[in-house]
Write a protein that holds these residues in place. Structure first.
Motif, PDB file in Angstrom:
ATOM      1  N   GLY A  70       1.113  -5.389   9.752  1.00  0.00           N
ATOM      2  CA  GLY A  70       0.449  -4.403  10.600  1.00  0.00           C
ATOM      3  C   GLY A  70       1.004  -3.005  10.404  1.00  0.00           C
ATOM      4  N   LEU A  71       2.326  -2.880  10.262  1.00  0.00           N
ATOM      5  CA  LEU A  71       2.932  -1.569  10.017  1.00  0.00           C
ATOM      6  C   LEU A  71       2.500  -1.017   8.657  1.00  0.00           C
ATOM      7  CD1 LEU A  71       6.507  -2.294  11.439  1.00  0.00           C
ATOM      8  CD2 LEU A  71       4.833  -0.662  12.369  1.00  0.00           C
ATOM      9  N   GLY A  72       2.364  -1.903   7.673  1.00  0.00           N
ATOM     10  CA  GLY A  72       1.863  -1.464   6.369  1.00  0.00           C
ATOM     11  C   GLY A  72       0.429  -0.979   6.452  1.00  0.00           C
ATOM     12  N   ASN A  73      -0.385  -1.666   7.248  1.00  0.00           N
ATOM     13  CA  ASN A  73      -1.775  -1.243   7.425  1.00  0.00           C
ATOM     14  C   ASN A  73      -1.848   0.143   8.067  1.00  0.00           C
ATOM     15  OD1 ASN A  73      -2.434  -3.750   6.423  1.00  0.00           O
ATOM     16  ND2 ASN A  73      -2.906  -4.637   8.422  1.00  0.00           N
ATOM     17  N   LEU A  74      -0.971   0.385   9.052  1.00  0.00           N
ATOM     18  CA  LEU A  74      -0.935   1.696   9.701  1.00  0.00           C
ATOM     19  C   LEU A  74      -0.551   2.788   8.712  1.00  0.00           C
ATOM     20  CD1 LEU A  74       0.762   0.769  13.081  1.00  0.00           C
ATOM     21  CD2 LEU A  74      -1.429   1.932  12.842  1.00  0.00           C
ATOM     22  N   ALA A  75       0.491   2.502   7.896  1.00  0.00           N
ATOM     23  CA  ALA A  75       0.926   3.486   6.898  1.00  0.00           C
ATOM     24  C   ALA A  75      -0.192   3.787   5.907  1.00  0.00           C
ATOM     25  CB  ALA A  75       2.167   2.974   6.171  1.00  0.00           C
ATOM     26  N   ARG A  90      -2.795   6.006   7.338  1.00  0.00           N
ATOM     27  CA  ARG A  90      -2.323   7.393   7.441  1.00  0.00           C
ATOM     28  C   ARG A  90      -2.156   8.047   6.069  1.00  0.00           C
ATOM     29  NH1 ARG A  90       1.934   5.889  12.271  1.00  0.00           N
ATOM     30  NH2 ARG A  90       0.749   6.851  13.985  1.00  0.00           N
ATOM     31  N   GLY A  91      -2.424   7.285   5.005  1.00  0.00           N
ATOM     32  CA  GLY A  91      -2.349   7.843   3.662  1.00  0.00           C
ATOM     33  C   GLY A  91      -0.981   7.757   3.006  1.00  0.00           C
ATOM     34  N   ASP A  92      -0.042   7.055   3.616  1.00  0.00           N
ATOM     35  CA  ASP A  92       1.308   6.928   3.051  1.00  0.00           C
ATOM     36  C   ASP A  92       1.380   5.621   2.263  1.00  0.00           C
ATOM     37  OD1 ASP A  92       3.981   6.809   2.423  1.00  0.00           O
ATOM     38  OD2 ASP A  92       4.671   7.409   4.427  1.00  0.00           O
ATOM     39  N   ARG A  93       0.950   5.678   1.004  1.00  0.00           N
ATOM     40  CA  ARG A  93       0.880   4.446   0.206  1.00  0.00           C
ATOM     41  C   ARG A  93       2.252   3.828  -0.039  1.00  0.00           C
ATOM     42  NH1 ARG A  93      -2.990   5.274  -4.911  1.00  0.00           N
ATOM     43  NH2 ARG A  93      -4.215   7.003  -4.099  1.00  0.00           N
ATOM     44  N   ALA A  94       3.273   4.673  -0.271  1.00  0.00           N
ATOM     45  CA  ALA A  94       4.618   4.156  -0.550  1.00  0.00           C
ATOM     46  C   ALA A  94       5.147   3.359   0.639  1.00  0.00           C
ATOM     47  CB  ALA A  94       5.559   5.308  -0.892  1.00  0.00           C
ATOM     48  N   ALA A  95       4.982   3.917   1.849  1.00  0.00           N
ATOM     49  CA  ALA A  95       5.443   3.199   3.049  1.00  0.00           C
ATOM     50  C   ALA A  95       4.649   1.911   3.247  1.00  0.00           C
ATOM     51  CB  ALA A  95       5.309   4.099   4.276  1.00  0.00           C
ATOM     52  N   ALA A  96       3.346   1.972   2.973  1.00  0.00           N
ATOM     53  CA  ALA A  96       2.516   0.769   3.105  1.00  0.00           C
ATOM     54  C   ALA A  96       3.003  -0.332   2.177  1.00  0.00           C
ATOM     55  CB  ALA A  96       1.049   1.110   2.814  1.00  0.00           C
ATOM     56  N   GLN A  97       3.257   0.028   0.921  1.00  0.00           N
ATOM     57  CA  GLN A  97       3.736  -0.972  -0.041  1.00  0.00           C
ATOM     58  C   GLN A  97       5.078  -1.545   0.385  1.00  0.00           C
ATOM     59  OE1 GLN A  97       2.154  -2.357  -2.441  1.00  0.00           O
ATOM     60  NE2 GLN A  97       0.348  -1.022  -2.503  1.00  0.00           N
ATOM     61  N   ARG A 152      -5.446   4.087  18.105  1.00  0.00           N
ATOM     62  CA  ARG A 152      -4.239   4.559  18.803  1.00  0.00           C
ATOM     63  C   ARG A 152      -3.020   4.140  17.977  1.00  0.00           C
ATOM     64  NH1 ARG A 152      -5.650   2.560  24.873  1.00  0.00           N
ATOM     65  NH2 ARG A 152      -7.082   1.143  23.805  1.00  0.00           N
ATOM     66  N   TRP A 153      -2.780   4.855  16.897  1.00  0.00           N
ATOM     67  CA  TRP A 153      -1.842   4.406  15.877  1.00  0.00           C
ATOM     68  C   TRP A 153      -0.385   4.497  16.323  1.00  0.00           C
ATOM     69  CZ3 TRP A 153      -4.635   7.074  11.141  1.00  0.00           C
ATOM     70  CH2 TRP A 153      -5.803   6.340  10.861  1.00  0.00           C
ATOM     71  N   ASP A 154      -0.034   5.509  17.107  1.00  0.00           N
ATOM     72  CA  ASP A 154       1.357   5.600  17.571  1.00  0.00           C
ATOM     73  C   ASP A 154       1.703   4.413  18.471  1.00  0.00           C
ATOM     74  OD1 ASP A 154       1.717   7.931  16.187  1.00  0.00           O
ATOM     75  OD2 ASP A 154       1.400   9.253  17.920  1.00  0.00           O
ATOM     76  N   GLN A 155       0.787   4.064  19.353  1.00  0.00           N
ATOM     77  CA  GLN A 155       1.013   2.905  20.230  1.00  0.00           C
ATOM     78  C   GLN A 155       1.023   1.607  19.424  1.00  0.00           C
ATOM     79  OE1 GLN A 155      -2.267   4.542  22.640  1.00  0.00           O
ATOM     80  NE2 GLN A 155      -1.109   3.818  24.430  1.00  0.00           N
ATOM     81  N   ALA A 156       0.163   1.541  18.423  1.00  0.00           N
ATOM     82  CA  ALA A 156       0.152   0.358  17.556  1.00  0.00           C
ATOM     83  C   ALA A 156       1.486   0.202  16.836  1.00  0.00           C
ATOM     84  CB  ALA A 156      -0.986   0.468  16.542  1.00  0.00           C
ATOM     85  N   ALA A 157       2.025   1.332  16.342  1.00  0.00           N
ATOM     86  CA  ALA A 157       3.303   1.273  15.629  1.00  0.00           C
ATOM     87  C   ALA A 157       4.406   0.760  16.544  1.00  0.00           C
ATOM     88  CB  ALA A 157       3.659   2.651  15.078  1.00  0.00           C
TER      89      ALA A 157
END
Length: 764
Positions: A710-715, A718-725, A680-685
């Motif tokens: 945790g927000l980086g893990n979610l990104a 979802r495949g958004d490596r730049a946001a994760a970093q 449940r990624w939206d709720q996690a965010a």
């Protein structure tokens, strides 16, 4: 040397040889002698003839005792030798060849003294503690600038702080000045004011640099200040001389680390390898400089004694300087003594300042605030502030922040091993007891703001001369703890060593919530280990059990499960002896985390449920909420996600109702983890974003970093490596060492990084 024996013996060639041997560039030499780089280059190549002023300055710089002056061509020597002062004009003392550093202060003073604008201050005051090098710098300035004053330099030592010497009065100083200015002794007036008037008249239309060295007070020098705008005055003093309000004031601090090491090396000479040749020796010289407090007098004495003992090594000298009392003994070469210099400054103090200086030595921390000084001296705020400002003006205390004072290291050693004996033993015990009680009262007040619902043992404090610092809110409590925790640790240690023993574990307990918030685990372990030992020695089983229960937490957070388990098991046994149900439940709940991290998740949840039932029966909602959050976290980490989310939500509601913001941030992170792992990624965010906001609001870098991770893990998921970093980098800025044992988000980050890396490697 001879000027006719070949190329090497010409001035330019010899100057170049000396410069290169000293490792100086042309630019560096130009900065030291205040001639341009271009001019020096021409002198070295023989394109320009040297002058005598340059020769004298370079002789002083390289310690060549006039050898360069001998190489100045005779044809220019007669023309360019600076005009000597009148025979009776007091000249500055010789410049030491070992002078090191002080470029910034030299340039500041030079600029002031050579400023000919109408608004320029006519007086520059150079102040600093005993042994900091005021006279040495003043003499160097006098030699360098004398040629810029057409009538020369008048240098007077007023003996304001000279051992076994009488201070030179203003009347006596004026008599010397008038005689130096050519006035017959029989014509000098007897009255001081009349002498001052004649002195000022004699200076009219003339341009002198007047150096008044070793001044005790502004009153001593006021009659010696000229009215002639072309004259300039440089005053040196251990006191700040604020009464000279038209002056430009320069405070001479201790030497920078590199300069202290360089000064030691210059004096020790060939007894040491060249700079940079041996990194171990370079590091030792830095430590020697630090142990000398980077005080030039102390460094000079230490270097001279090292040079005089062929069998010593830098390692041995570091060892000899380690002990405070031995250090003071070592920094005495029979003619110069750091202790003697400090003693004179101490005995010159008024009674209230001397008493304050003495009792401050009883404080075991690195600095002390105004209110704590009141408690030590048993006085009120205005009197304490007057005494502290007086000590600061006498350069016996340093003020690094508003209303916070500290000793120079060597002055602390002098105060501790010399001055403190002036206070009777009973007075010392009473002062330390007041200080500890005052610190404990402040720490308890701040701790209540951080954890208002925590149960606390009653405190019975002695009489205090004033209230602790007012703390209106949690931000003020955090700021207070941030400034005071090193002192509280030192006082905890002092209470363990000298008593009263119960103050040791009481101080440790008051620090617990701040250490938990800031993750200062090593001082947490130190204070609570001291508390356990003190409670055991005093036979207080309850205090010992409580301290053990708290001591297990930092061990657990560091991943030392065995030490944590030993603390909790011993605490649990002691609480059973006492029949203390609350203590038993607390130790059982704490030990459950050891069980969980050892992989026994069901057993951990079982123990937490036992504790939860006790807290609910006893009506302890804070303990119940924290324990329920623990159950939810273990469920989220072990895969029981359907249970984890409702338990975390229930714990969150309780924390919010109780106003437990830190616990709410921790619970939101737990909820974010449960949502993340259940997809449940939206709720996690949303949960992680709220945890980040709340964690930052309460000053928890740990929980803020956990949320960002945790927000980086979610990104990443979802495949958004730049946001994760970006989120992971932000986590590193807040708290770079999240434990992979204790923080599930840190483990998930490793998994997401491995997954995205392998996915990236598989792309064409």
């Amino acid at each position: 040397m001879s000027g006719t024996s070949g190329r090497r013996d010409t001035f330019g060639a010899e100057l170049r040889r000396l410069r290169l041997a000293a490792g100086l560039s042309l630019s560096a030499l130009a900065e030291r002698v205040h001639y341009s780089k271009g001019y020096l280059s021409k002198v070295e190549t023989g394109a320009t003839a040297p002058n005598m002023s340059l020769a004298l300055l370079c002789d002083a710089e390289f310690g060549t005792a006039g050898a360069l002056a001998e190489l100045v061509p005779a044809s220019t020597r007669r023309q360019q030798v600076p005009r000597p002062p009148a025979p009776s004009l007091p000249a500055p003392p010789p410049v030491t060849a070992h002078f090191t550093g002080r470029e910034r202060e030299f340039e500041e003073i030079r600029t002031v003294l050579l400023d000919d604008t109408p608004a320029a201050p006519p007086v520059c005051v150079l102040s600093g503690m005993a042994g900091v090098g005021k006279t040495t710098l003043a003499a160097r300035i006098a030699h360098r600038l004398e040629a810029r004053f057409s009538d020369g330099c008048l240098f007077l030592d007023l003996r304001g702080h000279t051992p076994d010497a009488t201070e030179v009065s203003a009347a006596e100083a004026l008599d010397r000045c008038l005689r130096a200015l050519g006035m017959p002794g029989e014509e000098i007036p007897r009255d001081t004011d009349d002498r001052a008037g004649v002195y000022r008249n004699r200076l009219r239309g003339r341009r002198f640099l007047i150096v008044l060295d070793n001044v005790r007070s502004a009153r001593q020098v006021l009659p010696l200040l000229p009215a002639e705008p072309n004259c300039r005055v440089l005053v040196t003093s251990r006191n700040r001389l604020h009464a000279l309000d038209d002056a430009h004031h320069v405070l001479l601090d201790t030497m920078p680390e590199a300069d202290a090491a360089a000064l030691f090396r210059r004096i020790a000479g060939t007894a040491l390898p060249p700079a940079g040749a041996d990194q171990h020796t370079d590091r030792l010289l830095t430590r020697i400089g630090d142990r000398c407090g980077r005080l030039p007098l102390a460094v000079r004495i230490a270097a001279a004694r090292y040079r005089g003992h062929a069998g010593w090594t830098p390692d041995e000298l570091v060892t000899r300087l380690a002990d405070e009392q031995a250090r003071l003994d070592l920094l005495d070469d029979g003619e110069r003594s750091v202790t003697a210099a400090f003693r004179l400054s101490y005995h010159d103090l008024p009674e209230q300042q001397r008493h304050m200086f003495t009792v401050l030595a009883l404080h075991p921390g690195q600095d002390i605030d105004l209110r704590a000084a009141c408690a030590l001296a048993d006085t009120d705020l205005p009197a304490a502030e007057r005494a502290l400002i007086g000590l600061q003006d006498a350069n016996l205390l340093i003020q690094r922040a508003p209303r916070r004072y500290q000793f120079h290291d060597l002055l602390r050693a002098f105060a501790t091993h010399g001055a403190v004996d002036a206070v009777p033993q009973a007075g010392r015990r009473a002062a330390v007891s007041r200080l500890i009680d005052f610190a404990l009262a402040g720490a308890e007040r701040a701790s209540i703001l951080l954890a208002p619902h925590r149960s606390r043992p009653a405190l019975h404090l002695g009489r205090l001369p004033l209230e602790p610092t007012p703390l209106p809110d949690i931000d003020a409590a955090l700021a207070w703890f941030t400034a005071e925790w090193p002192n509280l640790v030192a006082l905890c240690r002092l209470a363990a060593e000298q008593g009263p023993r119960q103050r040791c574990w009481q101080l440790a307990f008051s620090l617990r919530d701040f250490f938990f918030l800031t993750k200062l685990r090593q001082p947490w372990i130190e204070t609570h280990a001291l508390a356990v030992a003190a409670a055991k020695e005093a036979g207080d089983t309850r205090a010992r059990a409580g301290s053990l229960n708290n001591l297990g937490v930092p061990y657990l957070e560091l991943g030392d499960l065995d030490s944590a388990a030993a603390c909790y098991q011993e605490a649990l046994g002691l609480f059973h002896e006492l029949g203390d149900g609350l203590g038993i439940s607390s130790a059982l709940a704490n030990h459950a985390w050891v069980t969980h991290h050892r992989g026994e998740h069901q057993a951990a949840v079982r123990d937490l449920r036992h504790a939860l039932e006790f807290y609910e029966r006893q009506g302890l909602p804070r303990n119940a909420a924290i324990t329920l959050r623990g159950i939810a976290l273990i469920e989220a980490e072990s895969g029981a996600l359907d249970d984890a989310v409702p338990h975390a939500l229930a714990a969150l509601r309780s924390c919010q109702e109780l106003g437990l913001d830190l616990d709410a941030a921790m619970t939101l992170n737990c909820l974010g983890l449960a949502y993340y792992r259940s997809g449940r990624w939206d709720q996690a965010a949303r949960a992680y974003q709220q945890a980040r906001t709340l964690g930052a609001g309460v000053g928890s870098l740990h929980e803020t970093a956990r949320a960002e991770t945790g927000l980086g893990n979610l990104a990443a998921a979802r495949g958004d490596r730049a946001a994760a970093q970006w989120h992971w980098a932000r986590a590193g800025e807040h708290y770079p060492e999240l434990s992979t044992l204790r923080v599930a988000e840190a483990r998930d980050r490793l998994a997401e990084q491995a997954r995205t890396s392998s996915a990236g490697a598989g792309q064409p």
